[in-house]
Design an enzyme around this catalytic site. Structure first.
Site, short mmCIF file in Angstrom:
data_model
loop_
_atom_site.label_atom_id
_atom_site.label_comp_id
_atom_site.label_asym_id
_atom_site.label_seq_id
_atom_site.Cartn_x
_atom_site.Cartn_y
_atom_site.Cartn_z
N THR A 561 0.85 -1.19 0.00
CA THR A 561 0.00 0.00 0.00
C THR A 561 0.89 1.24 0.00
O THR A 561 2.11 1.15 0.03
CB THR A 561 -0.90 0.04 1.25
OG1 THR A 561 -0.10 0.39 2.40
CG2 THR A 561 -1.56 -1.31 1.50
N LYS A 688 12.11 9.43 -2.58
CA LYS A 688 13.14 8.49 -3.02
C LYS A 688 14.53 9.06 -2.81
O LYS A 688 15.46 8.37 -2.38
CB LYS A 688 12.92 8.13 -4.50
CG LYS A 688 11.63 7.39 -4.77
CD LYS A 688 11.40 7.20 -6.26
CE LYS A 688 10.07 6.51 -6.54
NZ LYS A 688 9.80 6.37 -7.98
#
Length: 823
Positions: A561, A688
């Site tokens: 998720t 990221k």
């Protein structure tokens, strides 16, 4: 000559009785057939006795039900006068039993002596009926009353047989009946004291009866017929992969049965061993099977251990204090006090400093043990030389048994690695100098998990299994289920990795099955618009609690998720010794404190926390950074395109289409989120970049990542996606102007993250022709690493950085990595 014994399940139904008759018809050399009570009969007799004691009249109904059961069995095999004789015998037996129970009811007292007499009816009735059925079927048989031959002391409930007198009586009886060709049907479990009082040999004592007769008559073999194919490598009710052990030594069998292997009553082995007479455990329902042979010497097997057994309910007592150190006779006093109270000590361990002794006993003996110790060491406790004894319950004992352990280095290490890897705490350990048995005391709820973990570590021939719990069945999770369905057979066959989907959930529903859910069926089950059988309404707390409550060995949790609430539970999951695999960036791009907590837990506890796919999907970026760090290299600079969406847009932005048209195209192809602003705000790329920075050791928070906005504020303020595209079209001219300026310099636009000198920043840059980022196509990602070792020519990692297949493939690879840590 053979002695055979049939357990309660072998006599528990007419079908089972029929198999017993067939076995005895065709087996040569049987002279004694020992019979247990019908399955469940002894428990019913005990329950009826307690009802009578409490003046509960319902014991009469129980008696009638037991009588009917025996009459129905007789009616199935007997006809005419044969049945009427059996009926009279059964009814007479139950009349006697009813009289004893009536006396118990009148007195309101149930003595151990009376209870033994009541319990004895079960074996007497079954053995008598077996003899009648054999005769009617053409097999000559005769009922032989064990009370006349088996002499015991008067320890009612668990009487000890008197070997010399018992053997003499048995031998004398059979000497007088040589060559009769009869099978003597003997009730197991019972004997008689010198005064003629009926005694019982302890639950499971029918096995002992067979061994007594076999040893007295020097039988060729003693056969114990039951409902399993022999002694198993573990209890098959706990371990579905347990298999039959072909051969055991007497001492191995004794250790396994003593510590809980239910197929054989531990005291049975002693008379057989003294013979020595081989024992064989056979399956009534699979009579062609070889079973397990138990002898003085067993050939070495293919594994370093023979089997695993467990005792599910013990108490642990501990006594400690400086007054024990160096004091001769202390242990003698301690165990003498326990012995005088008739308390059996199951396991003992003592610290090398002699400061403490720990031992396991049955829970029902805990109160007596505490009182006995307190009385024996009253003065030492008063003066503080010894602490008050501490007795705790709710423990189990795991026993790993095998005579080959002494010749196999590393067995203990493998046992404790399997337990520790599964978060199972060991409270006490014992191993004798013979190295035949390693025993560990652990929390009772961990018994099944521990037995499975150790069984897999030794017996599954290199197969490593993972019990997987998956949260999220959307694009990535659904694709992962497809890949599991397609590849789990080849994973097991070619790579010895077994992935068992034990639980799955999406935002609406969840389902559990410890035996394993079919991935495709699970996907369909959770996709349904309405709640389906086998599923339940989803609750995050209930899903995580269900995973912990199943307490399966080698559990792993996979989060597919993008949920913040679920990511917030990672710490608790790791603290439960459950590994995590996740493409969810929320945890590692959250607070620095939480990131450090998670990675610290994984490191200190040795619990895998794998998040390779949080950056660049399936590309090996994070693992490469770790390898550089572990090998002593130092990363100086990282440049990266880490957004598949932004990569696609700028790789294809050549002026032939307006910028807004390219965004529409990427949206149509599924390269963007449903709202493209979730990609174009660069928040995902910033997360990221933050993860990469932290992996390089930079202590950054998210708000310290420098982000150059790609879009005008009006685009983000637009109330809907169509309104956003309308605003984006207004910005086309600005993007075109910037693109054209770059082209005039022989450059092209790329949105690049730079991590260097404790900073992380993302910006739209004009890259020259020689830039590696000019070689990107479609949604490719690229990470360029410069380190002390890769300073002149940087390391370049390039490939698809988005897409369900590559991302799910990376998740699956991490799950397989978890399996490999089980070795």
């Amino acid at each position: 000559m053979r002695v055979v014994k049939f357990g309660g399940t072998s006599l528990g139904s007419v079908e089972a009785l029929g198999k017993v008759i067939e076995i005895l018809k065709h087996k040569k050399g049987v002279q004694v057939a020992v019979a247990s009570a019908f399955s469940g009969m002894t428990d019913s007799l005990i329950a009826a006795a307690h009802k009578a004691q409490s003046q509960d009249p319902r014991y009469d109904d129980m008696l009638q039900s037991m009588q009917d059961r025996h009459l129905q069995a007789g009616a199935h095999f007997l006809q005419g006068e044969d049945f009427h004789d059996a009926q009279r015998g059964i009814e007479a037996g139950f009349k006697d039993l009813g009289g004893i129970l009536a006396s118990v009811k009148t007195l309101g007292e149930l003595s151990p002596r009376s209870l033994d007499r009541i319990m004895s009816f079960g074996e007497e009735l079954s053995a008598s009926l077996l003899a009648r059925i054999l005769n009617a079927g053409g097999v000559r048989a005769e009922y032989l009353d064990a009370k006349k031959l088996v002499r015991t002391n008067d320890a009612f409930g668990k009487a000890k047989y008197q070997q010399e007198e018992t053997f003499s009586r048995i031998q004398e009886f059979f000497q007088s009946r040589k060559n009769t060709g009869l099978i003597y049907c003997v009730p197991g479990f019972i004997g008689a004291a010198r005064d003629g009082a009926v005694t019982t040999l302890g639950r499971g004592g029918s096995d002992l009866t067979a061994a007594i007769f076999g040893a007295a008559l020097q039988a060729e073999e003693i056969e114990i017929w039951t409902d399993v194919d022999g002694v198993m490598t573990a209890d098959p009710r706990l371990v579905k992969n347990a298999f039959t052990i072909n051969e055991l030594s007497y001492v191995e069998a004794m250790e396994l049965s003593y510590f809980g292997a239910k197929v054989l009553y531990a005291p049975t082995i002693e008379p057989a061993m003294e013979g020595p007479i081989p024992l064989r455990i056979l399956n009534t329902f699979n009579p062609a099977g070889p079973g397990t042979r138990i002898t003085g010497y067993a050939e070495p097997g293919a594994y370093p251990i023979r089997g695993i057994s467990s005792m599910p309910n013990v108490a642990l007592a501990r006594i400690q204090g400086s007054g024990m150190v160096g004091v001769a006779g202390f242990s003698s006093r301690l165990f003498g006090a326990l012995s005088r109270q008739g308390i059996n000590v199951i396991l003992i361990t003592q610290s090398s400093s002699e400061y403490s002794i720990c031992f396991a006993i049955l829970p029902e003996d805990a109160e007596k043990a505490e009182a006995a110790i307190s009385k024996e060491f009253f003065l030492e406790i008063q003066t503080g030389e010894i602490d008050q004894p501490i007795i705790e319950g709710n423990f189990a004992i795991l026993a790993v048994v095998g005579s080959q352990m002494k010749r196999s280095p590393g067995v203990s290490g493998r046992v404790f690695h399997a337990l520790g890897r599964n978060g199972i705490n060991i409270v006490a350990i014992a191993q004798g100098s013979s190295e035949l048995n390693i025993s560990a005391v652990l929390a009772r709820p961990d018994e099944a998990k521990a037995v499975n973990a150790v069984h897999e570590a030794f017996f599954l021939a290199g197969v490593r299994s993972v019990n997987l719990f998956l949260a999220g069945t959307g694009l990535i999770g659904g694709t992962l289920l497809d890949q599991l369905s397609d590849h789990r057979e080849s994973l097991e066959k070619e790579h010895q990795v077994r992935i068992n989907l034990a639980g799955v959930a999406n935002s609406r529903y969840m389902a559990f099955d410890p035996q394993g859910l079919d991935p495709q069926k699970a996907k369909t089950l959770l996709k349904s618009e309405v709640l389906q059988p086998g599923a339940q309404a989803f609750s995050l707390s209930a899903f995580l609690e269900g995973m912990r409550a199943l307490n399966l060995p080698n559990t792993a949790f996979c989060d597919c998720t993008a949920d913040d609430l679920l990511a917030a539970q990672y710490g608790a999951i790791l603290e439960s010794s459950i590994p995590i695999v996740t493409p969810n960036k929320r945890a590692n791009s959250g607070s620095l404190e939480y990131y450090r907590k998670l990675t610290g837990l994984a490191k200190t506890r040795g619990i895998p926390y794998l998040y390779e796919v949080t950056v660049c999907a399936g590309l090996p970026v994070i693992s490469t950074l770790r390898d550089l760090f572990l090998s002593g290299d130092k990363v100086r600079r990282i440049e990266a395109v880490v957004s598949g969406t932004l990569s696609y847009i700028f790789n294809n932005y050549d002026g032939k289409k307006p910028f807004s048209a390219l965004v529409r195209e990427a949206h149509a192809k599924g390269y963007t989120e449903p709202d493209p602003r979730d990609d174009l705000n660069a928040m995902d790329a910033a997360r990221k970049a933050l993860i990469l920075a932290r992996e390089c050791g930079m202590p950054l928070e998210f708000d310290s990542v420098e982000i150059e906005p790609l879009l005008p504020k009006a685009c983000f303020d637009a109330p809907s996606v169509p309104a956003f595209f309308a605003e984006l079209e207004k910005a086309d001219a600005g993007f075109e102007e910037r693109r054209s300026a770059a082209v005039r310099e022989g450059k092209a636009l790329r949105y690049i993250a730079v991590i260097e000198a404790g900073r992380a920043r993302l910006s739209l840059r004009a890259e020259p022709a020689e830039s590696p980022f000019r070689n990107l196509v479609d949604a490719d990602n690229m990470v360029v690493i410069r380190s002390d070792r890769y300073s002149t020519l940087p390391m370049v990692i390039k490939g698809p950085g988005a897409g369900a297949q590559v991302t799910a493939g990376g998740v699956l690879a991490d799950i397989v990595r978890i399996a490999r840590t089980l070795v």
